[in-house]
Design an enzyme around this catalytic site. Structure first.
Site, mmCIF file in Angstrom:
data_model
loop_
_atom_site.group_PDB
_atom_site.id
_atom_site.type_symbol
_atom_site.label_atom_id
_atom_site.label_comp_id
_atom_site.label_asym_id
_atom_site.label_seq_id
_atom_site.Cartn_x
_atom_site.Cartn_y
_atom_site.Cartn_z
ATOM 1 N N ARG A 40 0.794 -1.214 0.000
ATOM 2 C CA ARG A 40 0.000 0.000 0.000
ATOM 3 C C ARG A 40 0.840 1.285 0.000
ATOM 4 N NH1 ARG A 40 -4.140 0.607 4.825
ATOM 5 N NH2 ARG A 40 -4.641 -1.495 4.102
ATOM 6 N N HIS B 138 -8.156 -3.987 -7.592
ATOM 7 C CA HIS B 138 -7.937 -3.253 -6.340
ATOM 8 C C HIS B 138 -9.201 -3.306 -5.486
ATOM 9 C CE1 HIS B 138 -5.362 -0.556 -4.060
ATOM 10 N NE2 HIS B 138 -6.387 0.277 -3.850
ATOM 11 N N TYR C 222 -18.548 12.839 -13.651
ATOM 12 C CA TYR C 222 -18.491 14.023 -14.508
ATOM 13 C C TYR C 222 -17.170 14.164 -15.272
ATOM 14 C CZ TYR C 222 -22.504 15.473 -11.698
ATOM 15 O OH TYR C 222 -23.719 15.531 -11.071
#
Length: 862
Positions: free
Chosen positions: A37, A83, A127
């Site tokens: 990570r 993921h 968007y």
């Protein structure tokens, strides 16, 4: 301490030490965070989430030459396949890779609102649209050629790469930051061109030192630009992997039409929020922590950043700038902590180790890619060989196939009859009829020959390490050519760290200072020599009320002593003066030295080395004022520069410092006044005093009508020098110094030029030789350069000859001497203006003038 745990399978109770259990569980967790990570891989510089995003986009065909895809689609693809974490963590990763102020080299091309440097949030993922940048594609190149290892994804249904086969040294150019368990990383971004240069230097010499590498990879290079202030921490980071870098924002000083100064911040330190900085500056002004600010406003637009700070009228720009650096985030420090995963284990790496790990990885990629390409080429050659055998026995092959009842029978027949492999036999059976023509056979033969050449080359690559490293260098040079750019972040060395003279070329430059205090340096070769009487060339664009007042030549390694009309002295290295175009305005001198707004530069002295003890203890600074006061002080008194300057002379009310000269204690001093008189007296008649003294009278001046215009100090042993005087209407002449008799200090002096309405008042007095050049600057900005030898000698009571043709409204502003003519005179083609032909001496135009002037008696000295 222990705890009883029941085994559900056999009913037994097993004793477990809870301390050991917690240790094991926490170590497993921390290693999962470290490896999976928080820390980047040293090879591709990516954390798993970044790698998965780029790989997922590549798998979707979301390339730079294809249309954008919705960010939500990419997030879903990456989350569903590779993921298994929250969608926000994936989208935040995508957003950061698309922000030009976050990554030095962006990896994602975004369309839509991706936030701002003010800390505004990006639009929702539904968007915005994204696709890969070309640089990211270079990181994914050759991924389908077995160049890297793949591992199973979270549910063992798909494979994902453990590392990308990148050609881009991403760890260094984009940096990384992350907090793991028990450790953290903070790697600064660098310039791609510099990093590639460093990699090539390392490949050429594996024993290269970090000190030699730093000549290529100079310092971090931040996406937001700024200035690295001090180099010691950067150097320490390169050498040990841990250090500290101080970054400052960039500030310009502008002057409004009303004459008020304002600061314009146009670049910020890395990761600084502009809106928060704006608010902080306003708060500092409100709390009176910084006194000189009247208003702060943000004028940023799509053309760039512009945070404007208006200054109060009495504020000194340089002082406010230093306060901003001290009290706000305009100066920020970053800790360098180069921790990355090397073979799955975290390590602190210095610069050479990071470059070495990348080169080793590229070598592994080239070997694996070459093996893959060799295997594919050999497989292709094997099939083409089968084609050629079949085409050589075409009739037999056709007959055999027609006689076979099934494809398997035909395949076995071909294998036994022509000693073909199963692969070759299958390929022949699948061969299209059109390839049986004679032309197609020639193409197959050519293709076979090409494949055999490729196989030979690939085998050479695998057997020759030098050839492999040449391939790596060629690919790096291609990366530099495609993606390399200039540095964005400037490096500013501290005086204690190194001598700037060692890294700055020594050359002569022309330094100009305007009436309103704008200074710049320009190469001396930009000013070409012209003939006496010419129109001249434009030497500096100025505002209508401004004109060039001081103009002189100095070496970039020298130190300039600036003396102001109020009697203060300031220091500045010539290389610290900003370089500008010949026609440029320059930079306000208040930006460079702490000069009050109600004071201005009057005299400049060029010192080669203030550290030379013998020189500073045997030379003097001679100062004179407009009212005729003269003073002498040992140069050693001015050898210790102070940021706020020192007092050089105490100036009486109504007077001002006019001129400063460097002498050896054995000179003769001449002072000239506006009305055309001059005095000559030995320097030793003026005793040396401390910096705070007032001085003594040098020449008698009628304070209501007259004033001193200049002073020269001539060495008594130098018989080659003559006295040059210039009037404000452009007339001048040279006169032998012996024509001026030595008198007592403080007298009225003798006539040095005949002042008429045609000549105007006396403007300058200089000591010159025939080897010198003269540079004359007018209030209109016109500059002309001429040889002193072209100016004839005349008696001290004559009006002289025209040196420069002036418009009716123009006057001479400054006259400067160039110490020696250039060894190679520059061609003046294209530089001569209108009226540059040789003019006759004005004394010959009016035959009676010279005679009448020469017959006048000298004004007696008192």
């Amino acid at each position: 301490m222990s705890e009883n745990t029941e085994n559900q399978q056999d009913g037994k109770i097993i004793q477990i030490n809870i301390e050991e259990q917690m240790k094991t569980a926490y170590i497993d967790y921390s290693m999962s965070v470290i490896v999976g990570r928080a820390l980047p891989d040293v090879r591709d510089g990516l954390k798993p989430v970044h790698r998965r995003v780029l790989f997922g986009m590549n798998e979707l065909g979301n390339n730079s030459n294809k249309p954008y895809k919705k960010s939500a689609r990419i997030v879903g693809e990456v989350m569903g396949k590779f993921h298994p974490h929250g969608d926000s963590s994936i989208y935040d990763t995508i957003v950061r890779m698309a922000q030009p102020w976050s990554l030095r080299y962006m990896l994602v091309d975004g369309q839509g609102n991706f936030g701002s440097v003010d800390g505004d949030m990006p639009a929702a993922m539904r968007y915005t649209e994204i696709r890969l940048q070309r640089m990211a594609e270079a990181m994914l190149e050759d991924i389908d050629k077995e160049t890297v290892d793949f591992s199973l994804n979270f549910d063992d249904t798909l494979e994902e790469p453990t590392v990308l086969p990148t050609r881009i040294p991403n760890l260094l150019i984009n940096g990384a930051s992350g907090i793991a368990v028990g450790m953290a990383t903070n790697i600064m971004p660098h310039n791609l061109t510099e990093v590639v240069d460093g990699l090539i230097a390392y490949i050429d010499n594996r024993d290269i030192t970090i000190e030699e590498l730093v000549k290529h990879v100079k310092a971090p290079d931040f996406p937001t630009g700024g200035i690295i202030y001090g180099y010691e921490g950067v150097k320490q980071g390169f050498e040990t992997g841990r250090g500290r870098v101080v970054v400052r924002g960039k500030i310009n000083v502008e002057t409004s039409k009303a004459g008020r100064e304002r600061l314009v911040i146009y670049e910020l330190p890395y990761q600084i929020n502009k809106a928060a900085l704006h608010q902080k500056i306003a708060q500092l002004a409100d709390d009176k922590i910084i006194e000189g600010i009247s208003e702060a406003r943000d004028e940023s637009d799509r053309d760039g950043m512009r945070l404007v700070i208006d200054l109060k009228r009495e504020a000194i720009a340089n002082v406010v700038i230093n306060q901003l650096y001290k009290y706000s985030e305009l100066q920020t420090s970053y800790g360098i902590n180069n921790v990355a995963l090397v073979k799955g284990r975290p390590r602190v790496l210095n610069l050479k180790e990071m470059l070495a790990e990348f080169v080793d990885f590229r070598h592994e990629v080239v070997v694996r890619r070459t093996r893959f390409e060799l295997r594919k080429a050999e497989e292709k050659a094997h099939i083409l060989q089968g084609y050629l055998i079949a085409l050589d026995h075409l009739d037999e092959v056709i007959a055999l196939i027609r006689a076979s009842r099934t494809p398997d029978e035909a395949k076995d027949g071909l294998m036994s009859r022509f000693e073909l492999s199963e692969i070759q036999s299958k390929a022949i059976l699948e061969l299209r009829l059109q390839r049986l023509t004679g032309m197609e056979r020639d193409k197959i033969k050519e293709e076979y020959d090409e494949v055999m050449k490729l196989i030979a080359y690939l085998k050479d690559v695998l057997s020759d390490e030098g050839l492999r490293f040449k391939i790596i260098k060629d690919e790096l040079e291609d990366v530099r050519k495609r993606f390399g750019d200039e540095r964005k972040t400037e490096i500013q060395y501290l005086a204690s760290e190194m001598r700037m003279e060692d890294i700055i070329a020594e050359e002569d430059v022309v330094i100009t200072i305007s009436h309103l205090g704008y200074i710049k340096r320009t190469s001396a070769y930009d000013y070409r020599q012209q003939k006496r009487g010419g129109r001249g060339a434009l030497g500096g664009k100025t505002r209508e009320e401004d004109y060039i007042e001081h103009l002189f030549v100095a070496s970039t390694h020298h130190t300039m002593l600036f003396f102001t009309e109020k009697g203060r002295c300031y220091w500045l290295k010539v290389y610290e003066i900003p370089e500008g175009e010949k026609s440029g305005k320059g930079r306000a001198i208040q930006n460079l030295i702490n000069l009050p707004t109600d004071d201005k530069i009057r005299a400049i002295i060029d010192i080669k080395d203030l550290g030379d003890k013998d020189f500073i203890s045997s030379h003097y600074i001679v100062l004179c004022t407009s009212n005729g006061i003269i003073k002498k002080t040992l140069l050693e008194e001015f050898s210790r520069p102070r940021q706020n300057g020192v007092n050089a002379i105490t100036v009486n009310e109504g007077d001002q410092l006019l001129e400063a000269k460097l002498t050896n204690g054995n000179s003769e001093i001449m002072m000239a006044i506006k009305s055309g008189r001059a005095i000559r007296f030995p320097e030793n008649t003026v005793r040396d005093t401390g910096r705070g003294a007032i001085g003594v009278r040098g020449i008698e001046v009628d304070n209501d009508k007259d004033e001193v215009v200049g002073m020269i100090c001539v060495n008594k042993e130098d018989a080659t020098r003559t006295v040059l005087v210039v009037s404000e209407k452009g007339f001048g002449k040279r006169t032998d110094i012996e024509e001026y008799r030595i008198t007592n200090r403080g007298g009225k002096g003798v006539k040095t030029i005949n002042i008429t309405e045609k000549t105007g008042s006396l403007i300058a007095i200089l000591d010159v030789t025939e080897k010198d050049d003269l540079m004359i600057t007018c209030k209109s900005g016109i500059t002309i350069r001429m040889a002193v030898a072209d100016i004839r000698e005349a008696g001290r009571a004559t009006q002289g000859v025209r040196l420069i043709r002036l418009d009716d409204t123009d006057e001479i502003a400054a006259v400067a001497r160039l110490d020696e003519q250039e060894e190679e005179k520059l061609d003046n083609e294209g530089m001569e203006g209108e009226g540059s032909e040789q003019l006759r001496d004005d004394s010959s135009e009016d035959p009676g003038t010279a005679t009448a002037e020469a017959s006048e008696d000298e004004t007696p000295a008192e």
